[in-house]
Design a protein around this motif. Structure first.
Motif: not given
Length: 101
Positions: A14-15, A18, A46-49, A51-52, A55, A72
């Motif tokens: 998924d990454i 992006h 990127p922030d969304e990555i 966070v992922r 997780e 990072t």
């Protein structure tokens, strides 16, 4: 393949899709599993990555190895982008390296 390993494989796939990611792949250091990210440009992960990654218990190499508290990781330039290393903290230290006698 365990559920967690499948989850990690799915996350990496998924990454890779992006727009900011040139490449994403799993690698192994001597005893740790790493996720290597090549990000286009110099903006950072990127922030969304980020966070992922957290997780799935992947944290910046700098934070894991005690070099910084950063979430990072900037290892260096790759073409027009930057390379970032993240460590799988859930399995840290459990991977065997190859030893020649």
């Amino acid at each position: 393949m365990t559920d967690r390993e499948q989850r990690i494989q799915d996350m990496v796939a998924d990454i890779r899709t992006h727009d900011a990611v040139d490449d994403a792949f799993l690698a192994k250091s001597f005893t740790d599993r790493l996720l290597i990210l090549d990000i286009n440009g110099v903006e950072g992960v990127p922030d969304e990555i980020a966070v992922r990654l957290r997780e799935c218990d992947f944290y910046s190499a700098e934070a894991v190895y005690g070099e910084s508290d950063s979430h990072t990781s900037t290892v260096g330039a790759v073409g027009d982008g930057t390379r970032h290393h993240f460590v799988d903290t859930q399995t840290r230290g459990s991977h065997q390296s190859y030893v020649l006698e």
